[in-house]
Design a protein around this motif. Structure first.
Motif, short mmCIF file in Angstrom:
data_model
loop_
_atom_site.label_atom_id
_atom_site.label_comp_id
_atom_site.label_asym_id
_atom_site.label_seq_id
_atom_site.Cartn_x
_atom_site.Cartn_y
_atom_site.Cartn_z
N GLU A 8 25.53 -52.36 34.68
CA GLU A 8 26.14 -51.62 33.57
C GLU A 8 25.18 -50.62 32.92
O GLU A 8 25.61 -49.66 32.31
N TYR A 9 23.88 -50.90 33.02
CA TYR A 9 22.90 -50.05 32.32
C TYR A 9 22.54 -48.88 33.24
O TYR A 9 21.54 -48.89 33.97
N TYR A 10 23.38 -47.85 33.16
CA TYR A 10 23.28 -46.70 34.07
C TYR A 10 22.08 -45.80 33.73
O TYR A 10 21.67 -44.96 34.53
N ALA A 25 27.25 -50.87 28.76
CA ALA A 25 25.80 -50.75 28.98
C ALA A 25 25.02 -51.57 27.94
O ALA A 25 23.88 -51.97 28.19
N TYR A 26 25.62 -51.80 26.78
CA TYR A 26 24.92 -52.51 25.70
C TYR A 26 25.50 -53.90 25.44
O TYR A 26 25.14 -54.57 24.49
N ASP A 27 26.43 -54.31 26.33
CA ASP A 27 26.99 -55.66 26.22
C ASP A 27 27.39 -56.09 27.63
O ASP A 27 28.56 -56.22 27.94
N ASN A 36 19.71 -48.72 16.73
CA ASN A 36 20.58 -47.56 16.96
C ASN A 36 20.13 -46.89 18.23
O ASN A 36 18.91 -46.75 18.47
N SER A 37 21.09 -46.49 19.03
CA SER A 37 20.75 -45.76 20.25
C SER A 37 21.62 -44.50 20.27
O SER A 37 22.81 -44.55 20.61
N TYR A 38 21.02 -43.39 19.85
CA TYR A 38 21.78 -42.14 19.70
C TYR A 38 22.09 -41.51 21.05
O TYR A 38 21.24 -41.50 21.96
C1 AVI Z 1 14.46 -48.38 25.04
N1 AVI Z 1 15.77 -47.83 24.71
C2 AVI Z 1 15.90 -46.46 25.22
C3 AVI Z 1 16.91 -48.69 25.09
C4 AVI Z 1 18.25 -48.02 24.71
O1 AVI Z 1 19.08 -47.87 25.61
O2 AVI Z 1 18.42 -47.63 23.57
C5 AVI Z 1 16.81 -50.05 24.43
C6 AVI Z 1 18.00 -50.91 24.73
N2 AVI Z 1 18.70 -51.57 23.84
C7 AVI Z 1 19.66 -52.24 24.42
N3 AVI Z 1 19.60 -52.02 25.73
C8 AVI Z 1 18.53 -51.20 25.94
#
Ligand code: AVI
Length: 345
Positions: free
Chosen positions: A69-71, A228-230, A306-308
């Motif tokens: 999921e974390y593309y 991606a975050y869950d 926060n992840s902008y």
């Molecule tokens: C490090 N940073 C770029 C990650 C993001 O996607 O914001 C940290 C992260 N938090 C949850 N998953 C990954």
């Protein structure tokens, strides 16, 4: 909003250094102590994202970067794999290039750029910059061994703070240009004002011809972002909850991490993914190291990150505001991630 209701299926294996065995650390880090006291006594409660990255948290983050999921990581890596030569050529503009990277990490994606630079100019100096000397150690040795022609000059420096202060990386050869790299969407974890301040500080330490390479995650469908975050395996939930386990280890706290649900939500007005820890019950937690007891109402949250996410063109606006001339952009075919080069005129 998406809340992971079930306990994480991913657990943290204690690191092999003898310190992370569940016992309370011998001494309390004052910066951690002050930050946690401030964050848990404010309303709403919050803890800064840098607290994620103790040894266990760093290993969990590495695991996140491999998740289906974390593309982000694989998309940015694919951009570098395809365009490393072009990025290096554009940044060098005929001069010799040297690289400085903010945040050491594993430098896995940076290797693609370093290889392209060695192909082009036979050798290259690589200056990873990090607050933690230990974070720099391992990565540096491996890169020199793996890519002949690379000389690593690590710099221990807190590039995230020091308002107004110049960002000095030391002297260079006459015909050299420095390319400062800030990739992996790390800028997304900075508040917009902080992001601008950071870029301005870096800009103040550069000279004409030098460049800044920024990797930003772009706005996309809400479902893709939330997944991606869950993630299904619960690794991000474990990463989020490890923050509480860290407070247990370092501040003699008695959090039950499973009494907090992992929550990732998309805030469209702020264009950011937010992570929270939501108290599943009304509870009181004590932090012995701070001589502090904190009450949580059922459903009360601790805002942890926060992840902008940037819209196309926004990273160039940020670069311009910080004093760089936008020079080139590279993206993937889905337009999910962008790598942007700014140069000092
Ligand atoms: C490090 N940073 C770029 C990650 C993001 O996607 O914001 C940290 C992260 N938090 C949850 N998953 C990954």
């Amino acid at each position: 909003m998406s809340v992971a209701a079930s306990p994480a299926s991913f657990s943290v294996v204690p690191a092999q250094r003898g310190l992370r065995t569940g016992r309370v650390e011998d001494s309390v880090d004052e910066h951690v102590a002050t930050t946690v006291r401030e964050g848990l006594t404010s309303r709403p409660k919050r803890l800064p994202a840098w607290l994620f990255y103790d040894a266990d948290g760093s290993r969990l983050f590495d695991a996140i970067t491999e998740l289906p999921e974390y593309y982000l990581t694989r998309t940015e890596r694919a951009i570098f794999a395809e365009h490393a030569d072009g990025i290096v050529a554009e940044a060098a503009g005929g001069a010799r290039l040297r690289f400085a990277e903010l945040g050491a990490g594993s430098a896995e994606k940076t290797r693609l750029l370093l290889r392209a630079a060695v192909d082009r100019q036979h050798s290259v100096v690589y200056e990873p910059v990090d607050v933690s000397a230990s974070a720099l150690d391992g990565a540096c040795e491996r890169i020199e061994l793996e890519i002949p022609g690379v000389t690593v000059r690590p710099r221990v420096m807190d590039y995230t703070h020091g308002d107004g202060e110049r960002f000095h990386l030391g002297p260079m050869g006459v015909d050299e240009r420095r390319l400062v790299i800030f990739i992996g969407s790390s800028i997304g974890n900075f508040e917009p004002r902080e992001a601008l301040r950071l870029l301005r500080r870096v800009r103040a330490g550069l000279k004409s011809g030098d460049g800044f390479l920024l990797g930003v995650d772009l706005v996309k469908s809400e479902n893709t972002l939330l997944d991606a975050y869950d993630d299904a395996a619960g690794v991000t939930a474990a990463f989020n909850r490890n923050l509480l386990a860290r407070l247990n280890r370092e501040l003699d706290a008695n959090f039950d991490p499973e009494a907090f649900a992992h929550c990732a939500l998309w805030n469209p007005a702020k264009s950011r993914i937010e992570m929270h820890l939501v108290s599943r019950v009304a509870q009181q937690v004590s932090l012995g190291g701070l001589d502090l007891a904190i009450d949580f109402a059922c459903g009360e949250t601790i805002h942890t990150e926060n992840s902008y996410k940037y819209r196309p063109g926004q990273a160039n606006e940020l670069l311009e505001e910080a004093g760089f001339a936008p020079a080139a952009n590279w993206t993937d075919e889905r337009g999910w991630f962008a790598v942007c080069l700014g140069q000092v005129e």
